[in-house]
Design a protein around this motif. Sequence first.
Motif, PDB file in Angstrom:
ATOM      1  N   VAL A  20       0.871  -1.179   0.000  1.00  0.00           N
ATOM      2  CA  VAL A  20       0.000   0.000   0.000  1.00  0.00           C
ATOM      3  C   VAL A  20       0.907   1.228   0.000  1.00  0.00           C
ATOM      4  O   VAL A  20       1.849   1.312   0.789  1.00  0.00           O
ATOM      5  CB  VAL A  20      -0.920   0.023   1.235  1.00  0.00           C
ATOM      6  N   GLU A  21       0.650   2.172  -0.885  1.00  0.00           N
ATOM      7  CA  GLU A  21       1.509   3.348  -0.999  1.00  0.00           C
ATOM      8  C   GLU A  21       0.949   4.509  -0.185  1.00  0.00           C
ATOM      9  O   GLU A  21      -0.252   4.779  -0.186  1.00  0.00           O
ATOM     10  CB  GLU A  21       1.677   3.758  -2.464  1.00  0.00           C
ATOM     11  N   TYR A  22       1.867   5.203   0.519  1.00  0.00           N
ATOM     12  CA  TYR A  22       1.514   6.360   1.330  1.00  0.00           C
ATOM     13  C   TYR A  22       2.469   7.501   0.984  1.00  0.00           C
ATOM     14  O   TYR A  22       3.643   7.273   0.671  1.00  0.00           O
ATOM     15  CB  TYR A  22       1.646   6.070   2.823  1.00  0.00           C
ATOM     16  N   ALA A  23       1.957   8.713   1.097  1.00  0.00           N
ATOM     17  CA  ALA A  23       2.803   9.903   1.052  1.00  0.00           C
ATOM     18  C   ALA A  23       2.888  10.429   2.476  1.00  0.00           C
ATOM     19  O   ALA A  23       1.864  10.732   3.108  1.00  0.00           O
ATOM     20  CB  ALA A  23       2.207  10.958   0.121  1.00  0.00           C
ATOM     21  N   VAL A  24       4.099  10.505   3.017  1.00  0.00           N
ATOM     22  CA  VAL A  24       4.267  10.855   4.421  1.00  0.00           C
ATOM     23  C   VAL A  24       5.437  11.811   4.568  1.00  0.00           C
ATOM     24  O   VAL A  24       6.415  11.747   3.822  1.00  0.00           O
ATOM     25  CB  VAL A  24       4.471   9.576   5.278  1.00  0.00           C
TER      26      VAL A  24
END
Length: 263
Positions: A20-24
């Motif tokens: 799962v891709e996240y921008a953090v």
Amino acid sequence: MSDEARFRVWRGDGGAGGLVEYAVEAHEGEVVLDVLHRLQATQAPDLAVRWNCKAGKCGSCSMEINGRPRLACMTRMSMLPPGEPVTVTPIRTFPVIRDLVCDVSENYLRARQIPSFTPAPQTRPGDFRMTQDDVRRPQEFRKCIECFLCNNVCHVTRDHEENRPHFAGPRYLMRVAELEMHPEDTADRRMIAQDAFGLGYCNITKCCTEVCPEHIRITDNALIPLKERVADRRYDPLVWLGRTIGLRPGLRRDTPVVPNTGF
């Protein structure tokens, strides 16, 4: 100063899962574990991550970062390719419990199978007298933090799951070597290493040494000398003669130590 990092994190359990891709947000000087904690705090409160000391001494935060087994608390964001997604997955050789947490309990079962430190029966507390030169070899192995990255990366079990019941892995073969090299220990664990722990499966590719965060020379200083001692025990004609006529086995032959230069 902060930047936005893209993290591709494996989510799931022992049944199924995926990335799962996240921008953090990521700040200068942070390590991967810092960013995972921020991800938990801001977007994925149910993300399972095992950690404890955040100082590279407990071995809890083992995971695979961009395909390489590492400690998340010792992997700085600046070490990773800038501008590219950071892929974080659980260590591959052990069963996944959830997300980035694996079941490593089989390692502790192996640990209990190793005969413990066995001094001479007449030795009393306070009788040990050892110089630094006496303890320099087993002392290196005591630095192990049991992150199990060495067991994880070893291709004997990583690529051949059928070997797992027969092979203890580098960490506990190193423990056997540590006790074998202790100057005050009298037990003979060489055949246990060979027959019960599968020392013969190891083909000394040094992958375990390459990933050790404590820079222990596992292959050169533990596994190869242990193999030589097993060969002495099984094939040395003097030892064979001693076994044949009923003498106590255990003729030991020291091998040169490779200096540890990883400090």
